[in-house]
Write a protein that holds these residues in place. Structure first.
Motif, short mmCIF file in Angstrom:
data_model
loop_
_atom_site.label_atom_id
_atom_site.label_comp_id
_atom_site.label_asym_id
_atom_site.label_seq_id
_atom_site.Cartn_x
_atom_site.Cartn_y
_atom_site.Cartn_z
N VAL A 54 0.85 -1.19 0.00
CA VAL A 54 0.00 0.00 0.00
C VAL A 54 0.89 1.25 0.00
N ASP A 55 0.26 2.42 -0.12
CA ASP A 55 1.04 3.67 -0.16
C ASP A 55 1.88 3.86 1.10
N PHE A 56 1.33 3.50 2.26
CA PHE A 56 2.08 3.66 3.50
C PHE A 56 3.33 2.77 3.50
N ALA A 57 3.26 1.66 2.80
CA ALA A 57 4.40 0.74 2.76
C ALA A 57 5.60 1.36 2.05
N ARG A 90 15.39 -11.17 15.70
CA ARG A 90 15.57 -9.75 15.35
C ARG A 90 14.57 -9.28 14.29
N THR A 91 13.79 -10.20 13.74
CA THR A 91 12.90 -9.89 12.62
C THR A 91 11.71 -9.03 13.06
N VAL A 92 11.38 -8.05 12.24
CA VAL A 92 10.25 -7.16 12.47
C VAL A 92 9.19 -7.41 11.40
N LEU A 93 7.95 -7.63 11.82
CA LEU A 93 6.84 -7.89 10.90
C LEU A 93 5.83 -6.76 11.00
N CYS A 94 5.57 -6.10 9.88
CA CYS A 94 4.63 -4.98 9.84
C CYS A 94 3.49 -5.33 8.88
N VAL A 95 2.30 -5.45 9.40
CA VAL A 95 1.13 -5.85 8.62
C VAL A 95 0.31 -4.61 8.32
N LEU A 96 0.32 -4.20 7.05
CA LEU A 96 -0.36 -2.96 6.66
C LEU A 96 -1.58 -3.22 5.80
N THR A 97 -1.97 -4.46 5.61
CA THR A 97 -3.05 -4.79 4.69
C THR A 97 -4.42 -4.39 5.23
N HIS A 98 -4.60 -4.45 6.57
CA HIS A 98 -5.88 -4.23 7.25
C HIS A 98 -7.07 -4.79 6.46
N ASP A 99 -6.91 -6.05 6.05
CA ASP A 99 -7.96 -6.80 5.35
C ASP A 99 -7.99 -8.18 6.00
N ALA A 100 -9.14 -8.56 6.55
CA ALA A 100 -9.22 -9.78 7.36
C ALA A 100 -8.77 -11.02 6.61
N LYS A 101 -9.04 -11.11 5.32
CA LYS A 101 -8.67 -12.33 4.61
C LYS A 101 -7.16 -12.50 4.50
N ALA A 114 10.99 -10.33 16.81
CA ALA A 114 11.15 -9.19 17.71
C ALA A 114 9.89 -8.34 17.83
N PHE A 115 9.11 -8.26 16.74
CA PHE A 115 8.03 -7.26 16.72
C PHE A 115 6.99 -7.71 15.72
N VAL A 116 5.73 -7.65 16.14
CA VAL A 116 4.61 -7.90 15.23
C VAL A 116 3.62 -6.75 15.39
N GLY A 117 3.42 -5.99 14.34
CA GLY A 117 2.51 -4.86 14.40
C GLY A 117 1.54 -4.89 13.24
N ALA A 118 0.33 -4.38 13.46
CA ALA A 118 -0.70 -4.39 12.42
C ALA A 118 -1.40 -3.05 12.36
N MET A 119 -1.62 -2.58 11.15
CA MET A 119 -2.30 -1.30 10.92
C MET A 119 -3.81 -1.49 10.93
N GLY A 120 -4.50 -0.42 11.30
CA GLY A 120 -5.96 -0.46 11.26
C GLY A 120 -6.55 0.45 12.31
N SER A 121 -7.82 0.76 12.14
CA SER A 121 -8.53 1.58 13.12
C SER A 121 -8.77 0.75 14.37
N ARG A 122 -9.23 1.40 15.42
CA ARG A 122 -9.51 0.66 16.65
C ARG A 122 -10.67 -0.32 16.43
N ARG A 123 -11.61 0.04 15.58
CA ARG A 123 -12.70 -0.89 15.26
C ARG A 123 -12.15 -2.11 14.52
N THR A 124 -11.23 -1.85 13.56
CA THR A 124 -10.59 -2.96 12.85
C THR A 124 -9.81 -3.83 13.81
N HIS A 125 -9.13 -3.20 14.75
CA HIS A 125 -8.34 -3.93 15.74
C HIS A 125 -9.23 -4.87 16.56
#
Length: 385
Positions: A212-215, A267-278, A293-304
């Motif tokens: 996505v653009d943020f990526a 040491r691996t960092v995982l950034c999930v920016l898809t914010h699509d359940a599938k 080391a890190f697992v993060g996911a983008m999305g609104s609080r409702r999506t979360h």
């Protein structure tokens, strides 16, 4: 020293003599950590830095002197030194520096050359140097490879070399740089020796899921922080080199399928920016069970909230969910892709270094969280005495 490997490798190829000063220990709020290096060649050209400017002039002079007399020396600089106002670290820290001449006839010449060459190629290696011990051994070095083999010798005694290589390999396995003591028994060195071990391992991985653009901005930020960055998306129309020219790897595959087959580590960092359940649910179900080391996911609080519910339905436990950084990023009020990338990478750094993410102004927390706060206070107390 490995932080200036590319330039030093060129100096070796050009046949230059030089001396290199390496930070081997710090206390308090030191500007640069162990492994930071400054090198000066026989023409007076300097590369690198050991203090960000505080003591560069004094260390430069020591390098010039080492080139002239061929002696390895260890020096300490700090705010509490009696010459603090001349060369002291005004930030209140203390650094110890090892200055070693590297000339064609120097005992460490070939070891250093092999180490710098390996680091420049991005290969894993550890350089172990005598930091404290018998004077004639100061600066002697071993280059240790991941399989335990090594080049060089500390004093000609195989027993000491084997022990040093084992200690250095243990530090290399975890990518650590620092000091290690080898006791007198078995070393044949009265009082033993202290080694400074500088490890060089391949850069940590950042895997960005979702082209996505943020990526695009996050890839740039990840590269700036020294990560090997991979972008993965199941949609070939988005995961293109035109959109992600700075990514090290582009992968067109379902994210969870790729994550299951690719190599990751602590040491691996995982950034999930898809914010699509599938995409998110099968991906995070896998990610939260990996020792990364890190697992993060983008999305609104409702999506979360919706995503957490779906993850629980597929069997993800509360303990596993507690590892998830969601919504990803620190609260910077970010709006643009670049600001969002800054927010995400700021959280990654804070997680890695133990930071709080609060402003330093008025917080009273240590600036460097990998420094023992008690020692930092003691160092300041001694400086004021």
């Amino acid at each position: 020293m490995f932080d200036i490997a590319e330039e030093l490798n060129r100096w070796f190829d050009q046949g230059r003599d030089f001396a290199v000063a390496t930070v081997v220990a710090t206390r308090g709020s030191a500007p640069r950590g162990p492994g930071a290096a400054l090198a000066v060649d026989s023409h007076g050209t300097a590369i690198g830095s050991v203090s960000g400017g505080c003591v560069e002039g004094a260390v430069y002079d020591l390098c010039v002197q080492a080139l002239q007399d061929g002696r390895t020396v260890r020096e300490r600089f700090g705010y509490s030194d009696e010459d603090a106002f001349a060369v002291g670290l005004t930030c209140g820290g203390v650094i110890e520096v090892l200055i070693t001449p590297v000339r064609a006839n120097a005992p460490v010449f070939q070891v250093f050359r092999s180490g710098v060459s390996a680091a420049d190629r991005g290969e894993a290696a550890a350089l172990a140097r005598v930091y404290r011990g018998p004077g004639e051994l100061l600066g002697r070095a071993l280059l240790v490879h991941p399989d335990g083999s090594y080049e060089g010798s500390l004093d000609g005694h195989p027993e000491l070399d084997r022990t040093a290589a084992e200690e250095a390999r243990a530090m290399l396995d975890t990518g650590r740089t620092g000091t290690v003591e080898i006791a007198e028994d078995g070393t044949r060195c009265p009082g033993g020796v202290t080694l400074f071990v500088e490890s060089r391992v391949p850069p940590p991985r950042m895997i960005v899921f979702g082209a996505v653009d943020f990526a695009t901005a996050l890839v740039r930020a990840g590269k700036f922080l020294g990560y090997h960055v991979t972008v993965c998306d199941a949609r070939p129309v988005f995961a293109t080199r035109v959109r992600f020219p700075e990514a090290d790897d582009l992968v067109v595959d379902w994210p969870h399928r790729y994550l299951r087959r690719t190599a990751t580590d602590e040491r691996t960092v995982l950034c999930v920016l898809t914010h699509d359940a599938k995409f998110d649910v099968p991906l995070l179900e896998t990610a939260l069970r990996l020792p990364v080391a890190f697992v993060g996911a983008m999305g609104s609080r409702r999506t979360h909230e919706d995503r957490n519910r779906r993850l629980r339905e597929v069997g993800v436990t509360d303990r596993e969910l507690a590892r998830l950084r969601s919504p990803i990023g620190l609260d910077l009020g970010a709006r643009t892709p670049e600001e969002t990338a800054l927010s995400i990478t700021a959280e990654i750094v804070a997680a890695r270094r133990g930071g709080t993410g609060v402003p330093l102004t008025g917080s009273g927390t240590p600036i460097h969280h990998d420094v023992d706060g008690r020692e930092e206070g003691e160092a300041r107390g001694r400086a004021a005495a």
